[in-house]
Design a protein around this motif. Structure first.
Motif, PDB file in Angstrom:
ATOM      1  N   LEU A 169      16.416 -34.146  15.220  1.00  0.00           N
ATOM      2  CA  LEU A 169      17.711 -34.743  14.894  1.00  0.00           C
ATOM      3  C   LEU A 169      17.778 -35.154  13.425  1.00  0.00           C
ATOM      4  O   LEU A 169      18.804 -34.957  12.763  1.00  0.00           O
ATOM      5  CB  LEU A 169      17.985 -35.943  15.803  1.00  0.00           C
ATOM      6  CG  LEU A 169      18.176 -35.611  17.275  1.00  0.00           C
ATOM      7  CD1 LEU A 169      18.259 -36.880  18.101  1.00  0.00           C
ATOM      8  CD2 LEU A 169      19.397 -34.744  17.475  1.00  0.00           C
ATOM      9  N   ARG A 170      16.719 -35.707  12.907  1.00  0.00           N
ATOM     10  CA  ARG A 170      16.680 -36.096  11.501  1.00  0.00           C
ATOM     11  C   ARG A 170      16.819 -34.870  10.602  1.00  0.00           C
ATOM     12  O   ARG A 170      17.554 -34.886   9.613  1.00  0.00           O
ATOM     13  CB  ARG A 170      15.376 -36.848  11.217  1.00  0.00           C
ATOM     14  CG  ARG A 170      15.328 -37.491   9.862  1.00  0.00           C
ATOM     15  CD  ARG A 170      14.118 -38.392   9.635  1.00  0.00           C
ATOM     16  NE  ARG A 170      12.935 -37.995  10.360  1.00  0.00           N
ATOM     17  CZ  ARG A 170      12.252 -38.798  11.181  1.00  0.00           C
ATOM     18  NH1 ARG A 170      12.645 -40.030  11.376  1.00  0.00           N
ATOM     19  NH2 ARG A 170      11.174 -38.362  11.792  1.00  0.00           N
ATOM     20  N   ALA A 171      16.147 -33.778  10.938  1.00  0.00           N
ATOM     21  CA  ALA A 171      16.234 -32.543  10.146  1.00  0.00           C
ATOM     22  C   ALA A 171      17.641 -31.966  10.202  1.00  0.00           C
ATOM     23  O   ALA A 171      18.186 -31.533   9.178  1.00  0.00           O
ATOM     24  CB  ALA A 171      15.216 -31.524  10.645  1.00  0.00           C
ATOM     25  N   GLN A 172      18.251 -31.956  11.377  1.00  0.00           N
ATOM     26  CA  GLN A 172      19.607 -31.425  11.508  1.00  0.00           C
ATOM     27  C   GLN A 172      20.600 -32.276  10.717  1.00  0.00           C
ATOM     28  O   GLN A 172      21.521 -31.747  10.088  1.00  0.00           O
ATOM     29  CB  GLN A 172      20.007 -31.329  12.975  1.00  0.00           C
ATOM     30  CG  GLN A 172      19.281 -30.222  13.692  1.00  0.00           C
ATOM     31  CD  GLN A 172      19.621 -30.159  15.167  1.00  0.00           C
ATOM     32  OE1 GLN A 172      19.965 -31.162  15.789  1.00  0.00           O
ATOM     33  NE2 GLN A 172      19.519 -28.967  15.724  1.00  0.00           N
ATOM     34  N   LYS A 173      20.414 -33.567  10.721  1.00  0.00           N
ATOM     35  CA  LYS A 173      21.282 -34.451   9.952  1.00  0.00           C
ATOM     36  C   LYS A 173      21.149 -34.153   8.458  1.00  0.00           C
ATOM     37  O   LYS A 173      22.143 -34.096   7.737  1.00  0.00           O
ATOM     38  CB  LYS A 173      20.935 -35.911  10.246  1.00  0.00           C
ATOM     39  CG  LYS A 173      21.826 -36.896   9.535  1.00  0.00           C
ATOM     40  CD  LYS A 173      21.448 -38.309   9.902  1.00  0.00           C
ATOM     41  CE  LYS A 173      22.300 -39.294   9.112  1.00  0.00           C
ATOM     42  NZ  LYS A 173      21.938 -40.674   9.400  1.00  0.00           N
ATOM     43  N   MET A 174      19.919 -33.940   8.013  1.00  0.00           N
ATOM     44  CA  MET A 174      19.690 -33.629   6.606  1.00  0.00           C
ATOM     45  C   MET A 174      20.345 -32.295   6.228  1.00  0.00           C
ATOM     46  O   MET A 174      21.005 -32.184   5.200  1.00  0.00           O
ATOM     47  CB  MET A 174      18.186 -33.557   6.318  1.00  0.00           C
ATOM     48  CG  MET A 174      17.847 -33.278   4.872  1.00  0.00           C
ATOM     49  SD  MET A 174      16.066 -33.142   4.590  1.00  0.00           S
ATOM     50  CE  MET A 174      15.709 -31.635   5.479  1.00  0.00           C
ATOM     51  N   LEU A 226      24.898 -29.337   3.606  1.00  0.00           N
ATOM     52  CA  LEU A 226      26.017 -28.391   3.686  1.00  0.00           C
ATOM     53  C   LEU A 226      27.320 -29.029   3.204  1.00  0.00           C
ATOM     54  O   LEU A 226      28.171 -28.349   2.634  1.00  0.00           O
ATOM     55  CB  LEU A 226      26.181 -27.879   5.111  1.00  0.00           C
ATOM     56  CG  LEU A 226      25.088 -26.940   5.613  1.00  0.00           C
ATOM     57  CD1 LEU A 226      25.298 -26.624   7.087  1.00  0.00           C
ATOM     58  CD2 LEU A 226      25.046 -25.668   4.795  1.00  0.00           C
ATOM     59  N   ARG A 227      27.477 -30.338   3.445  1.00  0.00           N
ATOM     60  CA  ARG A 227      28.687 -31.049   2.997  1.00  0.00           C
ATOM     61  C   ARG A 227      28.704 -31.212   1.491  1.00  0.00           C
ATOM     62  O   ARG A 227      29.753 -31.197   0.884  1.00  0.00           O
ATOM     63  CB  ARG A 227      28.742 -32.433   3.638  1.00  0.00           C
ATOM     64  CG  ARG A 227      29.209 -32.465   5.044  1.00  0.00           C
ATOM     65  CD  ARG A 227      29.565 -33.892   5.464  1.00  0.00           C
ATOM     66  NE  ARG A 227      28.624 -34.878   4.955  1.00  0.00           N
ATOM     67  CZ  ARG A 227      27.695 -35.504   5.672  1.00  0.00           C
ATOM     68  NH1 ARG A 227      27.597 -35.242   6.943  1.00  0.00           N
ATOM     69  NH2 ARG A 227      26.899 -36.388   5.148  1.00  0.00           N
TER      70      ARG A 227
END
Length: 114
Positions: A102-107, A112-113
């Motif tokens: 989850l931390r990696a996906q958030k990063m 991307l933003r």
């Protein structure tokens, strides 16, 4: 990574007293033997029996994030063990949890933003 290397009662009690995590890979004779949950370790110590290990799921650190996520979801322990070489001869070099994914996906989403 933190790994249980001795399942003898006194060694296991000392390990649990100094490490607060919930799950640990178990390594004996430099080989991955399984995953130990804290609750199982405590129950085994109270009952004076050897702890039951869950099957360890392992992969290479080169695995994709998608592969790692799929392996964690399918892992009975919810823990993925990283080995330098997957298999009986592989050395444990790390662990990955769902929280890490989850931390990696958030990063990645933040990158991307930006």
């Amino acid at each position: 990574p933190l790994a249980v290397r001795d399942l003898a009662p006194e060694a296991l009690e000392n390990f649990l007293a100094t490490n607060s995590h919930d799950r640990f890979p178990v390594v004996a004779d430099e080989r991955l033997r399984g995953v130990l949950h804290r609750r199982e370790a405590l129950a085994a110590l109270a009952a004076r029996r050897p702890p039951a290990l869950e099957t360890a799921v392992a992969c290479s650190p080169a695995a994709s994030l998608r592969t790692v996520a799929d392996l964690i979801v399918g892992s009975p322990s919810g823990l993925l063990v990283l080995q330098n070489e997957v298999g009986p001869e592989g050395r444990v070099i790390g662990v990955v949890t769902l929280h890490d994914i989850l931390r990696a996906q958030k990063m990645f989403a933040r990158d991307l933003r930006d």
